[in-house]
Design an enzyme around this catalytic site. Structure first.
Site, PDB file in Angstrom:
ATOM      1  N   ASP A  14      49.439 -11.206  -9.179  1.00  0.00           N
ATOM      2  CA  ASP A  14      50.457 -12.502  -9.561  1.00  0.00           C
ATOM      3  C   ASP A  14      52.238 -12.349  -9.586  1.00  0.00           C
ATOM      4  OD1 ASP A  14      51.350 -15.237 -10.444  1.00  0.00           O
ATOM      5  OD2 ASP A  14      50.023 -15.062 -12.645  1.00  0.00           O
ATOM      6  N   GLY A  15      52.684 -13.520  -9.673  1.00  0.00           N
ATOM      7  CA  GLY A  15      54.043 -13.360  -9.401  1.00  0.00           C
ATOM      8  C   GLY A  15      55.456 -12.871  -8.907  1.00  0.00           C
ATOM      9  N   ARG A  18      58.150 -15.685  -8.961  1.00  0.00           N
ATOM     10  CA  ARG A  18      59.117 -15.623  -9.684  1.00  0.00           C
ATOM     11  C   ARG A  18      59.620 -14.068  -9.296  1.00  0.00           C
ATOM     12  NH1 ARG A  18      54.845 -15.066 -14.379  1.00  0.00           N
ATOM     13  NH2 ARG A  18      54.399 -15.237 -12.607  1.00  0.00           N
ATOM     14  N   ARG A  27      60.131 -18.617  -2.126  1.00  0.00           N
ATOM     15  CA  ARG A  27      59.157 -18.890  -2.622  1.00  0.00           C
ATOM     16  C   ARG A  27      58.103 -17.554  -1.452  1.00  0.00           C
ATOM     17  NH1 ARG A  27      56.706 -20.015  -7.269  1.00  0.00           N
ATOM     18  NH2 ARG A  27      54.193 -20.021  -6.615  1.00  0.00           N
ATOM     19  N   HIS A  31      55.975 -13.898  -1.192  1.00  0.00           N
ATOM     20  CA  HIS A  31      54.528 -13.953  -0.811  1.00  0.00           C
ATOM     21  C   HIS A  31      54.168 -12.382   0.485  1.00  0.00           C
ATOM     22  CE1 HIS A  31      53.317 -16.655  -3.251  1.00  0.00           C
ATOM     23  NE2 HIS A  31      53.447 -17.703  -2.510  1.00  0.00           N
ATOM     24  N   GLU A  61      42.293 -23.104  -5.984  1.00  0.00           N
ATOM     25  CA  GLU A  61      43.022 -24.246  -7.411  1.00  0.00           C
ATOM     26  C   GLU A  61      44.508 -24.421  -6.814  1.00  0.00           C
ATOM     27  OE1 GLU A  61      41.091 -22.558  -9.450  1.00  0.00           O
ATOM     28  OE2 GLU A  61      40.237 -23.731  -9.915  1.00  0.00           O
ATOM     29  N   TRP A  63      45.551 -24.955  -3.599  1.00  0.00           N
ATOM     30  CA  TRP A  63      45.538 -26.096  -2.853  1.00  0.00           C
ATOM     31  C   TRP A  63      46.465 -26.665  -3.347  1.00  0.00           C
ATOM     32  CZ3 TRP A  63      43.804 -25.533   2.009  1.00  0.00           C
ATOM     33  CH2 TRP A  63      42.092 -25.108   2.598  1.00  0.00           C
ATOM     34  N   LEU A 125      36.228   2.610   1.935  1.00  0.00           N
ATOM     35  CA  LEU A 125      36.494   1.747   0.460  1.00  0.00           C
ATOM     36  C   LEU A 125      35.423  -0.074   1.029  1.00  0.00           C
ATOM     37  CD1 LEU A 125      38.586   0.973  -2.039  1.00  0.00           C
ATOM     38  CD2 LEU A 125      39.862   0.083   0.283  1.00  0.00           C
ATOM     39  N   ARG A 176      45.969  -7.756 -14.295  1.00  0.00           N
ATOM     40  CA  ARG A 176      46.782  -8.427 -13.492  1.00  0.00           C
ATOM     41  C   ARG A 176      48.285  -8.442 -13.740  1.00  0.00           C
ATOM     42  NH1 ARG A 176      45.956 -14.843 -14.491  1.00  0.00           N
ATOM     43  NH2 ARG A 176      47.949 -15.283 -13.140  1.00  0.00           N
ATOM     44  N   ILE A 183      42.688 -15.263 -16.949  1.00  0.00           N
ATOM     45  CA  ILE A 183      41.490 -14.786 -15.758  1.00  0.00           C
ATOM     46  C   ILE A 183      41.982 -15.553 -14.794  1.00  0.00           C
ATOM     47  CG2 ILE A 183      38.957 -15.005 -15.630  1.00  0.00           C
ATOM     48  CD1 ILE A 183      40.477 -13.023 -17.351  1.00  0.00           C
TER      49      ILE A 183
HETATM   50  C1  IPE Z   1      46.480 -16.626  -9.368  1.00  0.00           C
HETATM   51  O1  IPE Z   1      46.937 -16.409  -9.801  1.00  0.00           O
HETATM   52  C2  IPE Z   1      45.891 -16.786  -8.378  1.00  0.00           C
HETATM   53  C3  IPE Z   1      46.355 -15.394  -7.150  1.00  0.00           C
HETATM   54  C4  IPE Z   1      46.621 -14.273  -7.525  1.00  0.00           C
HETATM   55  C5  IPE Z   1      44.953 -15.817  -5.589  1.00  0.00           C
HETATM   56  P1  IPE Z   1      48.437 -18.420 -10.271  1.00  0.00           P
HETATM   57  O2  IPE Z   1      49.036 -17.375  -9.750  1.00  0.00           O
HETATM   58  O3  IPE Z   1      47.502 -19.465  -9.366  1.00  0.00           O
HETATM   59  O4  IPE Z   1      47.537 -18.860 -11.689  1.00  0.00           O
HETATM   60  P2  IPE Z   1      48.063 -19.682 -12.455  1.00  0.00           P
HETATM   61  O5  IPE Z   1      48.361 -21.079 -12.588  1.00  0.00           O
HETATM   62  O6  IPE Z   1      48.951 -18.855 -13.267  1.00  0.00           O
HETATM   63  O7  IPE Z   1      46.834 -19.801 -13.544  1.00  0.00           O
HETATM   64  C1  IPE Z   2      50.722 -15.409  -6.590  1.00  0.00           C
HETATM   65  O1  IPE Z   2      51.581 -15.540  -6.725  1.00  0.00           O
HETATM   66  C2  IPE Z   2      50.108 -15.715  -5.362  1.00  0.00           C
HETATM   67  C3  IPE Z   2      49.512 -16.836  -5.242  1.00  0.00           C
HETATM   68  C4  IPE Z   2      49.045 -17.524  -6.424  1.00  0.00           C
HETATM   69  C5  IPE Z   2      49.015 -17.015  -4.225  1.00  0.00           C
HETATM   70  P1  IPE Z   2      52.776 -16.848  -7.158  1.00  0.00           P
HETATM   71  O2  IPE Z   2      52.309 -17.639  -6.174  1.00  0.00           O
HETATM   72  O3  IPE Z   2      51.376 -17.310  -8.254  1.00  0.00           O
HETATM   73  O4  IPE Z   2      53.703 -16.220  -8.027  1.00  0.00           O
HETATM   74  P2  IPE Z   2      54.662 -17.074  -9.157  1.00  0.00           P
HETATM   75  O5  IPE Z   2      53.308 -17.127 -10.456  1.00  0.00           O
HETATM   76  O6  IPE Z   2      54.794 -18.412  -9.292  1.00  0.00           O
HETATM   77  O7  IPE Z   2      55.970 -16.046  -9.439  1.00  0.00           O
HETATM   78 MG    MG Z   3      51.522 -17.277  -9.982  1.00  0.00          MG
END
Ligand code: IPE
Ligand code: IPE
Ligand code: MG
Length: 231
Positions: A14-15, A18, A27, A31, A61, A63, A125, A176, A183
């Site tokens: 995640d992140g 940001r 964004r 990725h 989610e 989507w 792996l 995470r 989660i």
């Molecule tokens: C969880 O991250 C899904 C993935 C890392 C693929 P999200 O960024 O979608 O989760 P929330 O919305 O902060 O809970």
């Molecule tokens: C995780 O990063 C990747 C996916 C959920 C696909 P985010 O896109 O959720 O990044 P933040 O949470 O917006 O920073």
């Molecule tokens: Mg996120």
């Protein structure tokens, strides 16, 4: 203290958004950087002797994000799989995709199936990539298979075998990144006794050092599984 190597590590990467925003980038740039980091962590996992690695790439989610971001994410996945598949084979990685397939572009599904098929023989792996994955959806799909069975047959073990992650043991460690402590509908059934580790680092800044920090923390955990430990 000696490092305990978990058999199975799961990661909520995640992140990315940001990370990009901090740099004034779109964004999707986050990725792309995140995908590079994932590639390096996969290689590092093999070097460390981790047997199973499960990466959350796209949730049921996700989507609900803007169409352009969803499209760009799937294009990134397609490109990555297409250009990196030979490297995955060379590294002896067995790839499996967990999650739904029915909402993903047919061409991409074909590529996913090809990679699963081609990598079947490898065992350095076990890499599970969670794409259009949701823990509740996984459980619901398993329930739909279970209702066709005799009531008495349905044990925890059997139910586990109906879930997407049936070919890997439950994760020992969940990491995470990016500071969120939730989660987010990841592996709801399989995380029952998993050790949780939260890092403040945004996924595109995650590194081998950060991964080692998580493993060091894991090595200090006393896993009890409900029992009393002999001191
Ligand atoms: C969880 O991250 C899904 C993935 C890392 C693929 P999200 O960024 O979608 O989760 P929330 O919305 O902060 O809970
Ligand atoms: C995780 O990063 C990747 C996916 C959920 C696909 P985010 O896109 O959720 O990044 P933040 O949470 O917006 O920073
Ligand atoms: Mg996120």
């Amino acid at each position: 203290m000696s490092l305990k190597i978990p058999e199975h590590v799961a990661i909520i990467m995640d992140g990315n958004g940001r990370w990009a925003r901090k740099r004034g980038l779109p964004r999707i740039a986050g990725h792309y950087k995140g995908a590079e980091v994932a590639e390096d962590i996969v290689e590092f996992a093999i070097e460390l002797g981790i047997k199973h690695l499960t990466l959350f790439a796209f949730s049921t989610e996700n989507w609900n994000r803007p169409k352009e971001e969803v499209e760009a994410l799937f294009e990134l996945l397609r490109r990555y799989l297409q250009t990196k598949k030979d490297k995955l084979y060379k590294l002896g990685i067995r790839v499996r995709f967990i999650g739904r397939r029915d909402r993903i572009n047919k061409e991409l599904v074909k590529l996913m199936q090809e990679i699963e098929e081609e990598s079947k023989k490898f065992k350095n792996l076990f890499l599970n990539l969670a794409v259009d994955y949701g823990g509740r959806d996984d459980i619901l799909r398993a329930v739909k298979k279970a209702v066709k069975l005799q009531r008495e047959e349905i044990t925890e073990e059997l139910f586990s075998s109906l879930l997407d992650l049936s070919c890997s043991p439950d994760p020992d460690l969940l990491i995470r990144t990016a500071g969120e402590k939730r989660i987010s509908n990841f592996l709801l059934w399989n995380l029952a006794y998993t050790e949780l580790y939260f890092s403040e680092t945004l996924w595109p800044d995650f590194s081998r050092e950060e991964f080692l920090k998580a493993l060091e923390d894991f090595s200090r955990r006393k896993r009890k599984f409900g029992r009393v430990l002999d001191e």
